[in-house]
Structure formats: C-alpha cells, structure tokens
Design an enzyme around this catalytic site. Sequence first.
Site, PDB file in Angstrom:
ATOM      1  N   LYS A   1      -0.763   4.807   4.928  1.00  0.00           N
ATOM      2  CA  LYS A   1      -1.776   3.908   5.489  1.00  0.00           C
ATOM      3  C   LYS A   1      -1.563   3.681   6.990  1.00  0.00           C
ATOM      4  O   LYS A   1      -0.449   3.403   7.430  1.00  0.00           O
ATOM      5  CB  LYS A   1      -1.746   2.563   4.747  1.00  0.00           C
ATOM      6  CG  LYS A   1      -2.884   1.643   5.135  1.00  0.00           C
ATOM      7  CD  LYS A   1      -3.068   0.535   4.126  1.00  0.00           C
ATOM      8  CE  LYS A   1      -4.141  -0.470   4.575  1.00  0.00           C
ATOM      9  NZ  LYS A   1      -5.446   0.150   4.813  1.00  0.00           N
TER      10      LYS A   1
ATOM     11  N   HIS B   1       0.833  -1.216   0.000  1.00  0.00           N
ATOM     12  CA  HIS B   1       0.000   0.000   0.000  1.00  0.00           C
ATOM     13  C   HIS B   1       0.860   1.256   0.000  1.00  0.00           C
ATOM     14  O   HIS B   1       2.062   1.216   0.257  1.00  0.00           O
ATOM     15  CB  HIS B   1      -0.917   0.012   1.230  1.00  0.00           C
ATOM     16  CG  HIS B   1      -2.142  -0.832   1.069  1.00  0.00           C
ATOM     17  ND1 HIS B   1      -2.124  -2.194   1.274  1.00  0.00           N
ATOM     18  CD2 HIS B   1      -3.415  -0.516   0.708  1.00  0.00           C
ATOM     19  CE1 HIS B   1      -3.350  -2.672   1.054  1.00  0.00           C
ATOM     20  NE2 HIS B   1      -4.147  -1.674   0.703  1.00  0.00           N
TER      21      HIS B   1
HETATM   22  N1  LIG Z   1     -12.795  -0.779   1.770  1.00  0.00           N
HETATM   23  C1  LIG Z   1     -12.119  -0.220   0.755  1.00  0.00           C
HETATM   24  O1  LIG Z   1     -12.267  -0.622  -0.416  1.00  0.00           O
HETATM   25  C2  LIG Z   1     -11.194   0.896   1.045  1.00  0.00           C
HETATM   26  C3  LIG Z   1     -10.987   1.281   2.319  1.00  0.00           C
HETATM   27  N2  LIG Z   1     -10.158   2.312   2.623  1.00  0.00           N
HETATM   28  C4  LIG Z   1     -10.073   2.665   4.032  1.00  0.00           C
HETATM   29  O2  LIG Z   1     -10.766   3.887   4.213  1.00  0.00           O
HETATM   30  C5  LIG Z   1     -10.158   4.622   5.275  1.00  0.00           C
HETATM   31  C6  LIG Z   1      -9.763   5.991   4.758  1.00  0.00           C
HETATM   32  O3  LIG Z   1      -8.706   5.854   3.824  1.00  0.00           O
HETATM   33  P1  LIG Z   1      -8.064   7.111   3.077  1.00  0.00           P
HETATM   34  O4  LIG Z   1      -9.108   7.869   2.346  1.00  0.00           O
HETATM   35  O5  LIG Z   1      -6.894   6.603   2.347  1.00  0.00           O
HETATM   36  O6  LIG Z   1      -7.581   7.983   4.333  1.00  0.00           O
HETATM   37  P2  LIG Z   1      -7.429   9.573   4.397  1.00  0.00           P
HETATM   38  O7  LIG Z   1      -6.618   9.850   5.617  1.00  0.00           O
HETATM   39  O8  LIG Z   1      -6.993  10.116   3.089  1.00  0.00           O
HETATM   40  O9  LIG Z   1      -8.928  10.064   4.627  1.00  0.00           O
HETATM   41  C7  LIG Z   1      -9.640   9.934   5.809  1.00  0.00           C
HETATM   42  C8  LIG Z   1     -10.370  11.246   6.013  1.00  0.00           C
HETATM   43  O10 LIG Z   1     -11.260  11.120   7.114  1.00  0.00           O
HETATM   44  C9  LIG Z   1     -11.105  12.257   7.945  1.00  0.00           C
HETATM   45  N3  LIG Z   1     -11.551  11.929   9.278  1.00  0.00           N
HETATM   46  C10 LIG Z   1     -10.917  11.267  10.265  1.00  0.00           C
HETATM   47  N4  LIG Z   1     -11.705  11.160  11.331  1.00  0.00           N
HETATM   48  C11 LIG Z   1     -12.872  11.755  11.013  1.00  0.00           C
HETATM   49  C12 LIG Z   1     -14.100  11.960  11.697  1.00  0.00           C
HETATM   50  N5  LIG Z   1     -14.271  11.540  12.956  1.00  0.00           N
HETATM   51  N6  LIG Z   1     -15.086  12.603  11.055  1.00  0.00           N
HETATM   52  C13 LIG Z   1     -14.948  13.063   9.788  1.00  0.00           C
HETATM   53  N7  LIG Z   1     -13.796  12.905   9.086  1.00  0.00           N
HETATM   54  C14 LIG Z   1     -12.789  12.250   9.702  1.00  0.00           C
HETATM   55  C15 LIG Z   1      -9.634  12.593   7.837  1.00  0.00           C
HETATM   56  O11 LIG Z   1      -9.356  13.894   8.287  1.00  0.00           O
HETATM   57  P3  LIG Z   1      -7.836  14.261   8.751  1.00  0.00           P
HETATM   58  O12 LIG Z   1      -7.026  14.199   7.480  1.00  0.00           O
HETATM   59  O13 LIG Z   1      -7.980  15.624   9.335  1.00  0.00           O
HETATM   60  O14 LIG Z   1      -7.420  13.217   9.728  1.00  0.00           O
HETATM   61  C16 LIG Z   1      -9.420  12.405   6.331  1.00  0.00           C
HETATM   62  O15 LIG Z   1      -9.824  13.567   5.604  1.00  0.00           O
HETATM   63  C17 LIG Z   1      -8.974   3.763   5.751  1.00  0.00           C
HETATM   64  O16 LIG Z   1      -9.368   2.979   6.840  1.00  0.00           O
HETATM   65  C18 LIG Z   1      -8.681   2.898   4.542  1.00  0.00           C
HETATM   66  O17 LIG Z   1      -8.045   1.701   4.887  1.00  0.00           O
HETATM   67  C19 LIG Z   1      -9.506   3.002   1.660  1.00  0.00           C
HETATM   68  C20 LIG Z   1      -9.638   2.643   0.343  1.00  0.00           C
HETATM   69  C21 LIG Z   1     -10.487   1.548  -0.071  1.00  0.00           C
HETATM   70  O1  LIG Z   2      -5.968   2.195   2.986  1.00  0.00           O
HETATM   71  C1  LIG Z   2      -6.202   1.876   1.796  1.00  0.00           C
HETATM   72  O2  LIG Z   2      -5.774   2.545   0.840  1.00  0.00           O
HETATM   73  C2  LIG Z   2      -7.002   0.681   1.540  1.00  0.00           C
HETATM   74  N1  LIG Z   2      -7.577   0.084   2.549  1.00  0.00           N
HETATM   75  C3  LIG Z   2      -8.356  -1.099   2.484  1.00  0.00           C
HETATM   76  C4  LIG Z   2      -7.652  -2.233   3.204  1.00  0.00           C
HETATM   77  O3  LIG Z   2      -7.039  -1.995   4.262  1.00  0.00           O
HETATM   78  O4  LIG Z   2      -7.750  -3.371   2.761  1.00  0.00           O
HETATM   79  C5  LIG Z   2      -8.772  -1.457   1.082  1.00  0.00           C
HETATM   80  C6  LIG Z   2      -7.716  -1.197   0.049  1.00  0.00           C
HETATM   81  O5  LIG Z   2      -6.678  -2.114   0.227  1.00  0.00           O
HETATM   82  C7  LIG Z   2      -7.206   0.241   0.143  1.00  0.00           C
END
Ligand SMILES: NC(=O)C1=CN([C@@H]2O[C@H](COP(=O)(O)OP(=O)(O)OC[C@H]3O[C@@H](n4cnc5c(N)ncnc54)[C@H](OP(=O)(O)O)[C@@H]3O)[C@@H](O)[C@H]2O)C=CC1
Ligand SMILES: O=C(O)C1=N[C@H](C(=O)O)C[C@H](O)C1
Length: 248
Positions: A138, A134
Amino acid sequence: MTLRVAVIGAKGRIGSEAVKAVEAAPDLELAAALGRGSKLEELTESGAQVAVELTHPDSVMGNLDYCVHNGIHVVTGTTGWTDERLATVRGWLADAPDLGLLIAPNFSIGAILGMKFSQIAARYFESVEVVELHHDRKADAPSGTATRTAQLIAAARAEAGRPKQQDPTTHSLPGARGADVDGVPVHAVRLRGLLAHQQVMFGDTGETLTIRHDSLHHSSFMPGILLGVRKVVETPGLTFGLEHFLDL
Ligand SMILES: NC(=O)C1=CN([C@@H]2O[C@H](COP(=O)(O)OP(=O)(O)OC[C@H]3O[C@@H](n4cnc5c(N)ncnc54)[C@H](OP(=O)(O)O)[C@@H]3O)[C@@H](O)[C@H]2O)C=CC1
Ligand SMILES: O=C(O)C1=N[C@H](C(=O)O)C[C@H](O)C1
C-alpha cells in the site's frame, strides 16, 4: 439501455476485480480497460459514459481532469485526498454541472457501517484511537478509510461538545503515537498476508468498545463499485463517500 463503463487501473488488485464485476453485470458493458501507458483518449473513443478509476494517488488527478473535461462520469476509490485536491475537483465540476463524481474512501458495506457505528460511539467515549492494517504494497498511510473515519469521529465529538483528547505522553519515539487526524490518533500497520482491516477502539471508565472490519477479498468492494456506477450518472456534482448512495 446498458451503461458503458471503463476501468482505469484495470490490471491492478482492485481494478482487475472491477473489470470482472462490470463484465458480469447485465446492465453494464465494459467499454475500455486502461492500464499504465494506455492513452486516456481511449475513454472518449470507446464511448465510455462512466469511468471507474482505481490507480494511485500520483495518477488520480490527471485521470479525473481528463474525464471531467470530456463529459465522463467518474467513480474513484483511489486514495490520497486532501482539501486542496478536493477544491481542485470542485472547481472542474463547476464547469460541468451535469457530471457526477463519486470519491469513495471505501466501497465495502461493512467498512461504511463501521464508520457509521464509530460516529455514533464517538459521542459517548472519552478515548478513541484508530488502527488500520493493510497489505504490504500500500502506497498511502494512513488509509483513506482511516482518515475519513477519524475525521467523522472528530466531528461527532465536537458536535457532542467533547473536548479534544489529551495525550499524556511526554517521552516517545517519533511516530509511536501514530498520526494525528483532527485530534484522533491513527496507527497504520503494513503486513504481507493482510488485505484491508480497521479497528476503532473506544475507551471510558472501566470499559472499552472495539469496532472492527475486515475485507478478506477484493470482491468485498464490488457491490459498492457497481452501486456507485449506477447512481453517479444521476447524481451531478461531487459525492464524497458511498454512504450518500445508501439508505443509512
Ligand atoms: N475505495 C476502496 O474501497 C478501495 C480503494 N483502493 C485504492 O485503490 C487504489 C489502487 O489500489 P490497488 O489496486 O491495491 O493498487 P495496484 O497497484 O494493485 O493497482 C493500481 C493499478 O493502476 C495502474 N496505474 C497507475 N497509474 C495509472 C495511470 N495513470 N493510468 C492507468 N493505470 C495506472 C498501476 O500500474 P503499475 O502497476 O504499472 O503502477 C496498477 O496496475 C489505491 O489508492 C487503493 O488505496 C483499493 C481497494 C479498495
Ligand atoms: O489500498 C487498499 O488496499 C485499500 N485502500 C482504501 C483505503 O486506503 O482506505 C480502502 C481499503 O482500505 C483498501
């Protein structure tokens, strides 16, 4: 009738893409876009019917608590799930029998198929190891996808009567053999330039099989998120894994 959808974590890598996807969907309407510091009351005030929760393992439980207790269906892809956390959300849902909650370790069709193919292969190979790779921002390791993949592989091996793998290592540095997820070694690489990648490596006498998936852009997760939103409103209770909403 359009569905009113809120995105929590709307400024994040996947959340910002989800906002665009909801806005572009003719049957959905963006009710609210919450970032850090936003008040959860915006969800109820905006009349959101479904919340797409994409934040951080430290934030997800508070967000789900609010949604479930305020009658808002949830699709979350946030990682960091443990048996204890799942038991907690099941408890909340017991008091809200009409509500749907989808927890999807991965929203991309390729990743879900990769897990399915791995489950099939798991019955036939002596050795298996998972390598997930990743981006360098992350928070969690191993990834939610890799953890789920390893759990499914371990269950398939057990069902096929395969014993747990033996690790012959007697001399090693801490971490060299990865994390042990139900007896399956899982290795996590973090590298600037990557997004989300996984390879499941199987081995047996004289042959190996590698099942690899690459998410090259966050758009790969959007069809799964939109499917989750449309299905979760008609699927009460906890659904763990988007595969349950697919005809696999
Ligand atoms: N299931 C899937 O297919 C996927 C899952 N994910 C998961 O999604 C999650 C987010 O990933 P990603 O977008 O890369 O992370 P990012 O850090 O880019 O985005 C998370 C966002 O959420 C904000 N945030 C944190 N806490 C809160 C809250 N309590 N209320 C509102 N906003 C909040 C953060 O703000 P701040 O930056 O200020 O902390 C940030 O803007 C991770 O757990 C990742 O593993 C990601 C991609 C695919
Ligand atoms: O953090 C990410 O980017 C992602 N998170 C999810 C995971 O932990 O499996 C899904 C995907 O891999 C992207």
